[in-house]
Scaffold this motif. Structure first.
Motif, mmCIF file in Angstrom:
data_model
loop_
_atom_site.group_PDB
_atom_site.id
_atom_site.type_symbol
_atom_site.label_atom_id
_atom_site.label_comp_id
_atom_site.label_asym_id
_atom_site.label_seq_id
_atom_site.Cartn_x
_atom_site.Cartn_y
_atom_site.Cartn_z
ATOM 1 N N GLU A 211 45.280 0.484 11.901
ATOM 2 C CA GLU A 211 45.429 -0.717 11.078
ATOM 3 C C GLU A 211 44.176 -1.572 11.106
ATOM 4 N N SER A 212 43.498 -1.626 12.270
ATOM 5 C CA SER A 212 42.284 -2.441 12.364
ATOM 6 C C SER A 212 41.194 -1.926 11.432
ATOM 7 N N LEU A 213 41.124 -0.596 11.261
ATOM 8 C CA LEU A 213 40.137 -0.015 10.355
ATOM 9 C C LEU A 213 40.463 -0.391 8.913
ATOM 10 N N LEU A 214 41.744 -0.310 8.546
ATOM 11 C CA LEU A 214 42.155 -0.713 7.205
ATOM 12 C C LEU A 214 41.844 -2.185 6.972
ATOM 13 N N GLN A 215 42.089 -3.019 7.969
ATOM 14 C CA GLN A 215 41.851 -4.455 7.817
ATOM 15 C C GLN A 215 40.375 -4.758 7.588
ATOM 16 N N LYS A 216 39.488 -4.036 8.256
ATOM 17 C CA LYS A 216 38.056 -4.229 8.029
ATOM 18 C C LYS A 216 37.671 -3.822 6.614
ATOM 19 N N PHE A 217 38.239 -2.693 6.157
ATOM 20 C CA PHE A 217 37.952 -2.238 4.794
ATOM 21 C C PHE A 217 38.458 -3.257 3.775
ATOM 22 N N LEU A 218 39.710 -3.689 3.915
ATOM 23 C CA LEU A 218 40.281 -4.642 2.963
ATOM 24 C C LEU A 218 39.563 -5.985 3.034
ATOM 25 N N GLY A 219 39.084 -6.344 4.237
ATOM 26 C CA GLY A 219 38.322 -7.584 4.374
ATOM 27 C C GLY A 219 37.042 -7.543 3.550
#
Length: 380
Positions: A211-219
């Protein structure tokens, strides 16, 4: 393989719990009448297993969860033992009725290997192990050596990348052939979908891992969107296709009304092709332990690609080989810059992909590599 005049039985788990298991007599009859221009699909309904079912539903936690996993690996060499048990009754039938010359199975899961190994043992024929996932991340640390020894009698090893082969070599000593997942020939001939004027369609594909990787991408995407005008943002659409729909939905609320978002889940092949051809940019999340096996399909559609936050040199080399535009973005800031660059050139309809080079990655081309591997272990 079937198009190359080879007879193939594809043994899988049934997709639905409601699917009725075929009787041995029915399978024998169907094998005798089958048109071998296509594979014979043998779907095996899993046997009932209370503990494995609850484990997959996430009902067990902590020590109990680990105990169920470890116990099944130790006793049955895999965590889909219910599928193995559901398939077991067909093994003695396949040997005399189908007369296989070789068994090939993908990891994935060790249970597929167990089935191939067992059928090969019954028929006194070789079996070939295929690797599409890393052994180290896929198997509990204390069981890796034990399970590797249990499957050590494979006659050959194939993999979907050199990366996966290199990762497996410390556990397995078999000679090796790389067979890329490849593409349908039709994909090369497809024309890129024309976009509505000014539309920017970003497609995120596949597993998201953490999830942290997705959050960085979406950020990064969010920051890029904030730099556009309201009018420009109205032309942006983000589509996710993959198994982590819930994770995307839980993290996408931050976008508000800035961008249209569509979560599609798993798609049929024709729908998947249409989606990636319609994209202004196709993106996927990457982790070092994986090889993104849909890479060649994405390259074939001739659209710009983003790998966040990086990619292996093997994947970069494949992109260069076919003149594909693979953008590796190591940080959210690099992602923002890349999106802006692609946005500014969004009316371009393709990346000048080398269709002649792509021909070597079609299924019909890659199967010749696979068949060559098989010939190495079949009797002369």
């Amino acid at each position: 393989m079937a198009r190359a005049n080879h007879q193939v039985v594809l043994l899988t788990q049934a997709l639905s719990e409601d699917e009725e298991a075929k009787s041995g007599d029915q399978v024998a009859s169907e094998l005798a009448k089958h048109d071998w221009s296509t594979p014979y699909l043998l779907c095996c309904k899993p046997a009932k297993s209370f503990f494995l079912r609850k484990q997959r539903e996430g009902k067990f936690a902590g020590l109990l969860s680990k105990s169920v996993v470890a116990g099944n690996y130790l006793r049955k060499s895999g965590v889909f033992a219910d599928w193995v048990d559901g398939a077991r009754s067909y093994w003695p039938l396949l040997v005399p009725k189908f007369k296989p010359q070789i068994c090939w199975a993908t990891f994935g899961c060790t249970d597929a290997w167990l089935i191939a190994q067992s059928v090969a043992d019954l028929g006194n024929i070789p079996w070939v192990m295929d690797i599409k996932d890393g052994w180290d991340p896929g198997i509990p640390a204390r069981l890796r050596g034990l399970l590797a020894r249990r499957f050590g009698n494979a006659a050959w090893m194939t993999s979907n990348s050199n990366l996966m082969a290199d990762n497996a070599k410390k556990w397995f000593r078999q000679e090796h052939t790389t067979v890329y997942s490849g593409i349908a020939s039709e994909l090369i001939d497809c024309q890129t979908t024309t976009h509505a004027r000014g539309e920017f369609h970003m497609v995120l594909i596949g597993s998201l891992y953490h999830e942290s990787l997705l959050q960085k991408f979406l950020g990064g995407v969010e920051t890029w969107l904030e730099r556009l005008s309201d009018s420009e943002r109205s032309h942006v659409r983000l589509t996710y296709a993959g198994s982590n729909t819930r994770m995307v939905e839980q993290n996408i609320s931050r976008f508000g009304s800035a961008c249209r978002v569509d979560c599609r889940g798993y798609l049929a092949f024709s729908e998947f092709v249409e989606l990636i051809r319609s994209a202004s940019v196709n993106a996927y999340l990457w982790r070092p332990a994986t090889f993104h096996h849909k890479l060649v399909e994405l390259l074939a559609c001739g659209r710009p690609m983003i790998a966040f936050p990086g990619e292996h040199e093997e994947s970069k080399a494949l992109a260069r080989q076919v003149s594909g535009q693979l953008n590796c973005c190591p940080t959210p800031e690099a992602l923002i810059d890349c999106l802006q660059s692609i946005w500014q050139g969004r009316m371009s309809q393709g990346t000048g992909i080398d269709k002649k080079a792509l021909q070597s990655f079609t299924w019909d081309s890659q199967v010749q590599i696979l068949l060559s591997a098989f010939r190495n272990v079949l009797p002369a």
